[in-house]
Design a protein around this motif. Structure first.
Motif, PDB file in Angstrom:
ATOM      1  N   GLN A 199       0.858  -1.174   0.000  1.00 29.79           N
ATOM      2  CA  GLN A 199       0.000   0.000   0.000  1.00 29.79           C
ATOM      3  C   GLN A 199       0.898   1.229   0.000  1.00 29.79           C
ATOM      4  O   GLN A 199       1.805   1.339   0.824  1.00 29.79           O
ATOM      5  CB  GLN A 199      -0.913   0.014   1.222  1.00 29.79           C
ATOM      6  CG  GLN A 199      -1.945  -1.076   1.183  1.00 29.79           C
ATOM      7  CD  GLN A 199      -2.920  -0.944   2.344  1.00 29.79           C
ATOM      8  OE1 GLN A 199      -2.798  -0.068   3.177  1.00 29.79           O
ATOM      9  NE2 GLN A 199      -3.896  -1.826   2.377  1.00 29.79           N
ATOM     10  N   VAL A 200       0.633   2.113  -0.936  1.00 30.30           N
ATOM     11  CA  VAL A 200       1.455   3.313  -1.049  1.00 30.30           C
ATOM     12  C   VAL A 200       0.643   4.530  -0.633  1.00 30.30           C
ATOM     13  O   VAL A 200      -0.575   4.568  -0.765  1.00 30.30           O
ATOM     14  CB  VAL A 200       1.984   3.483  -2.494  1.00 30.30           C
ATOM     15  CG1 VAL A 200       2.943   2.362  -2.843  1.00 30.30           C
ATOM     16  CG2 VAL A 200       0.860   3.521  -3.484  1.00 30.30           C
ATOM     17  N   LYS A 201       1.346   5.527  -0.121  1.00 33.99           N
ATOM     18  CA  LYS A 201       0.663   6.748   0.289  1.00 33.99           C
ATOM     19  C   LYS A 201       0.357   7.640  -0.900  1.00 33.99           C
ATOM     20  O   LYS A 201      -0.683   8.273  -0.964  1.00 33.99           O
ATOM     21  CB  LYS A 201       1.525   7.516   1.292  1.00 33.99           C
ATOM     22  CG  LYS A 201       1.703   6.802   2.606  1.00 33.99           C
ATOM     23  CD  LYS A 201       2.573   7.607   3.548  1.00 33.99           C
ATOM     24  CE  LYS A 201       2.773   6.870   4.852  1.00 33.99           C
ATOM     25  NZ  LYS A 201       3.630   7.615   5.767  1.00 33.99           N
ATOM     26  N   LEU A 242       0.416   7.904  -5.206  1.00 38.87           N
ATOM     27  CA  LEU A 242       0.514   7.214  -6.489  1.00 38.87           C
ATOM     28  C   LEU A 242       0.737   8.257  -7.573  1.00 38.87           C
ATOM     29  O   LEU A 242      -0.088   9.151  -7.768  1.00 38.87           O
ATOM     30  CB  LEU A 242      -0.773   6.430  -6.776  1.00 38.87           C
ATOM     31  CG  LEU A 242      -0.814   5.687  -8.103  1.00 38.87           C
ATOM     32  CD1 LEU A 242       0.248   4.604  -8.142  1.00 38.87           C
ATOM     33  CD2 LEU A 242      -2.193   5.086  -8.309  1.00 38.87           C
ATOM     34  N   TYR A 243       1.862   8.165  -8.253  1.00 36.48           N
ATOM     35  CA  TYR A 243       2.192   9.108  -9.307  1.00 36.48           C
ATOM     36  C   TYR A 243       1.772   8.527 -10.656  1.00 36.48           C
ATOM     37  O   TYR A 243       2.056   7.376 -10.952  1.00 36.48           O
ATOM     38  CB  TYR A 243       3.702   9.393  -9.333  1.00 36.48           C
ATOM     39  CG  TYR A 243       4.184  10.093  -8.084  1.00 36.48           C
ATOM     40  CD1 TYR A 243       4.051  11.467  -7.961  1.00 36.48           C
ATOM     41  CD2 TYR A 243       4.756   9.382  -7.042  1.00 36.48           C
ATOM     42  CE1 TYR A 243       4.490  12.120  -6.824  1.00 36.48           C
ATOM     43  CE2 TYR A 243       5.190  10.024  -5.902  1.00 36.48           C
ATOM     44  CZ  TYR A 243       5.052  11.394  -5.799  1.00 36.48           C
ATOM     45  OH  TYR A 243       5.480  12.033  -4.666  1.00 36.48           O
ATOM     46  N   ILE A 244       1.102   9.348 -11.456  1.00 36.70           N
ATOM     47  CA  ILE A 244       0.659   8.928 -12.782  1.00 36.70           C
ATOM     48  C   ILE A 244       1.210   9.908 -13.798  1.00 36.70           C
ATOM     49  O   ILE A 244       1.009  11.112 -13.688  1.00 36.70           O
ATOM     50  CB  ILE A 244      -0.875   8.886 -12.870  1.00 36.70           C
ATOM     51  CG1 ILE A 244      -1.430   7.887 -11.856  1.00 36.70           C
ATOM     52  CG2 ILE A 244      -1.314   8.540 -14.275  1.00 36.70           C
ATOM     53  CD1 ILE A 244      -2.927   7.868 -11.781  1.00 36.70           C
TER      54      ILE A 244
END
Length: 83
Positions: A60-62, A64-66
């Protein structure tokens, strides 16, 4: 024409690197050849199991880069755009 299992195995081994026609020619140690259609049918009849990777635990990431280019961004609100 009947084919023995060792001839079929040799044809399938050769198909990895060459065409159906060439692998049919090199599959036997005699002057006989296997047609390219017969080799194709043998390859397509193979049942290859799908490999499903095993994931122990999902991360689980804090944040999320798109990354998106300008075409996707400009079309994001295309139906809501007021001109």
């Amino acid at each position: 024409m009947r084919k023995s299992e060792d001839v079929v195995i040799e044809a399938i081994k050769h198909v990895v690197d060459t065409s159906y026609r060439i692998s049919g020619e090199h599959a036997t140690h005699t002057e006989d050849i296997i047609s390219k259609q017969a080799v194709m049918k043998e390859v397509h009849s193979l049942e290859i199991p799908a490999l499903i990777p095993f994931v122990k635990k999902k991360r689980q990431v804090k944040v999320l880069y798109i990354n998106a280019d300008e075409d996707h961004v400009s079309l994001q609100f295309n139906n809501k755009r007021e001109i």
